[in-house]
Structures are given as structure tokens and as C-alpha cells.
Design an enzyme around this catalytic site. Structure first.
Site, PDB file in Angstrom:
ATOM      1  N   PRO A   2       0.801  -1.211   0.000  1.00  0.00           N
ATOM      2  CA  PRO A   2       0.000   0.000   0.000  1.00  0.00           C
ATOM      3  C   PRO A   2       0.836   1.264   0.000  1.00  0.00           C
ATOM      4  O   PRO A   2       1.763   1.409   0.790  1.00  0.00           O
ATOM      5  CB  PRO A   2      -0.782  -0.097   1.305  1.00  0.00           C
ATOM      6  CG  PRO A   2      -0.297  -1.320   1.999  1.00  0.00           C
ATOM      7  CD  PRO A   2       0.949  -1.748   1.349  1.00  0.00           C
ATOM      8  N   GLU A   3       0.494   2.161  -0.854  1.00  0.00           N
ATOM      9  CA  GLU A   3       1.039   3.506  -0.813  1.00  0.00           C
ATOM     10  C   GLU A   3      -0.111   4.396  -0.341  1.00  0.00           C
ATOM     11  O   GLU A   3      -1.156   3.901   0.055  1.00  0.00           O
ATOM     12  CB  GLU A   3       1.557   3.910  -2.207  1.00  0.00           C
ATOM     13  CG  GLU A   3       2.621   2.949  -2.729  1.00  0.00           C
ATOM     14  CD  GLU A   3       3.269   3.394  -4.026  1.00  0.00           C
ATOM     15  OE1 GLU A   3       3.383   4.603  -4.253  1.00  0.00           O
ATOM     16  OE2 GLU A   3       3.664   2.526  -4.822  1.00  0.00           O
TER      17      GLU A   3
END
Length: 271
Positions: A2-3
Site C-alpha cells: 500500500p502507498e
DNA sequence: CAGAATACCTGCGGGC
DNA sequence: TGCCCGCAGGTATTCT
């Protein structure tokens, strides 16, 4: 995994189910995350109410009366809401069971994620204290980047992924933003013009907002809190497209390693 | 001090 | 079918 957009999507997904809700109990099946889950976390959280929850960089914070839960999803972490008890699978490390019968489940195969507890101001915690600016704010600008990049000889890509400068930009969005701004990833940060920085700040905001709107990026296994994939994947112009034709000029995209991270770019469009 | 390498983990796909 | 290798969305820590 996840960013910023994936973390934001996750936060938005879980928020309605747990904000202002009180915890009945917590089940920890594996304490071995990036740092050990506090051994007494089930005692600390029993009957605690989540007064508020928000995102800072790629961290998710849950505020209670006595302290704050700090969560990071690492590379493979995921948070989701279960509406009824369900058998835990191999990597379902933590369940927070609420009085409203909803269950927040933290899953993380690689265990690079974190689940921590802090009393006092969470933003003074060692992990959060030195975080840079949020990219989706007004103060994140070309001017800011130009100032921060002074004397920084490192490649611009490494620079924009430095969370002490700006938080939330990981490998996918760094590579995509550089392509969108026609900036060569290896260009020394201190050599970009204000025009280049303005353009980069602009496309970073645009890409992050677009990704959030589409529910993030799913490469192989990212699912948001509803179990849906992110639909930004089909917007990717360069990430994962090494040796395929550039969507702008048709020449074959190149790939190099920069700080151990794969970096795809168009040698013709990005100078 | 900056910047680069290393370390932490599991799972998957490709080559043999 | 199975083994080995390299690779993956992150980042603190150690090193040079």
C-alpha cells in the site's frame, strides 16, 4: 503493497464501521510484526472507544481516551471489516471485535506491518515525528520541493520517495509521476528547475487523487476493506511495463534499479 | 553528515 | 512435479 492511495482507501472503507465504536475485545494470533505487538494490547483496548481515526503518510491512527493505536500496512498488510465472525486464515494476525459486532481484521503475510500503541501525542512518536509534508495539501508545492532539494545530489526518484520530504509516495506512484512530468528518474534532485518541480508537484497530486478515486492500485492482491480491488491498475503508464512501448512515443520503456527498487521510464520522453 | 547497503518476511512465477 | 532463484506495493537500521 500500500502507498498513500491504498491506505486512504482502506481508511475510508473501515471508518464508518468503527468510528465512535467501543471495543469488546482484541484477539492477537501472532505478535511478530515489524515490531512486536504490545503484549498487553488486549487489556489496554478492552472497552476503549475509537474516538477518531485518520491517516498520516502511510500510517493509520486510531485515537482512544488513553492513547492511540498506530498501524502500518508494510508491503502486504490489509485491514478489513467483517460483519460476522469468520475463521481466521494463516496470516490473519489481529482481530478487534467491537460491541456493535463488527470485527476489524488485520492481515499481513510478510509481517512488515506494524501495530503499536502510544500514549500522549502520537505525532511525537519516533515513527511519525520526522515525517515530511502531506502531498495532498496546499503547502506541498514546487517551491517546497525546490527548497528541500537544495544540496541533494540523490536521484529525483529517491528524493520524492523520501518520507522525510513528502509522505506516502512509494515505488509505483513515484515512477508514474516522473513519467507524467517527463522527468528523468536519475536526474540529481538539486538540478531540477522550479518549472520541473512545479510540474512534478502538480502531477503527484493529480495521480494520487485519481488513484484514491479509483480505490487504489491492485497489482496482484490488494483488496480494500470491502474486498474490492483497486481500479487504478489500468491507469499505470510505466510501472510494470518494462520493455513495452511507451504510451506517448512508442519507444520501448527501460528499466533500472535505483536503491534496489525497479524503476521504469521512457528514455526518449523523460530527460 | 549523506547516501548506500542490509535486514526483516512470505508467496509467486519463471527457468530448469 | 519440484526445486531454486529473483522479485514484490516499505522503511528502520547499519554500514561506509
Amino acid at each position: 503493497m500500500p502507498e498513500l492511495p491504498e491506505v486512504e482507501t482502506t481508511l475510508r472503507g473501515i471508518l464508518p464501521s468503527i468510528k465512535q465504536q467501543t471495543i469488546a475485545h482484541v484477539v492477537v494470533r501472532d505478535y511478530r510484526l515489524r515490531w512486536p505487538v504490545p503484549a498487553n494490547i488486549h487489556l489496554i483496548l478492552r472497552n476503549a472507544t475509537i474516538d477518531d481515526l485518520w491517516r498520516r503518510g502511510k500510517y493509520v491512527l486510531f485515537k482512544t481516551a488513553s492513547g492511540t493505536i498506530i498501524i502500518h500496512l508494510g508491503m502486504s498488510g490489509r485491514l478489513r471489516i467483517l460483519t460476522e465472525p469468520s475463521k481466521a486464515n494463516k496470516h490473519d494476525h489481529i482481530d478487534i471485535v467491537f460491541h456493535n459486532e463488527k470485527i476489524l481484521r488485520f492481515t499481513d503475510p510478510r509481517r512488515f506491518g506494524a501495530f503499536l500503541w502510544v500514549e500522549g501525542d502520537p505525532h511525537q512518536h519516533a515513527l511519525l515525528k520526522h515525517l515530511g509534508i502531506e502531498p495532498l495539501t496546499k503547502n506541498f508545492s514546487g517551491k517546497y520541493l525546490l527548497e528541500r532539494a537544495r544540496n541533494k545530489k540523490m536521484p529525483v526518484k529517491t528524493f520524492i520517495m523520501d518520507h522525510k520530504v513528502v509522505t506516502g509516495i512509494g515505488n509505483i506512484y513515484a515512477v508514474e509521476a516522473l513519467f507524467a512530468a517527463s522527468v528523468y528518474p536519475m536526474q540529481p534532485a538539486n538540478s531540477l528547475s522550479l518549472t520541473q518541480w512545479n510540474n512534478l508537484a502538480k502531477v503527484i497530486k493529480k495521480i494520487l487523487r485519481s488513484a484514491i478515486q479509483r480505490g487504489g492500485t491492485t497489482l496482484k492482491d490488494f483488496l480494500n476493506s470491502d474486498g474490492k480491488p483497486g481500479y487504478f491498475s489500468n491507469q499505470l503508464k510505466v510501472y510494470g511495463r518494462a520493455n513495452l512501448p511507451c504510451v506517448k512515443c512508442g519507444s520501448l520503456l527501460k528499466s533500472v534499479k535505483l536503491g534496489q527498487r525497479s524503476t521504469v521510464y521512457c528514455a526518449k520522453c523523460q530527460k
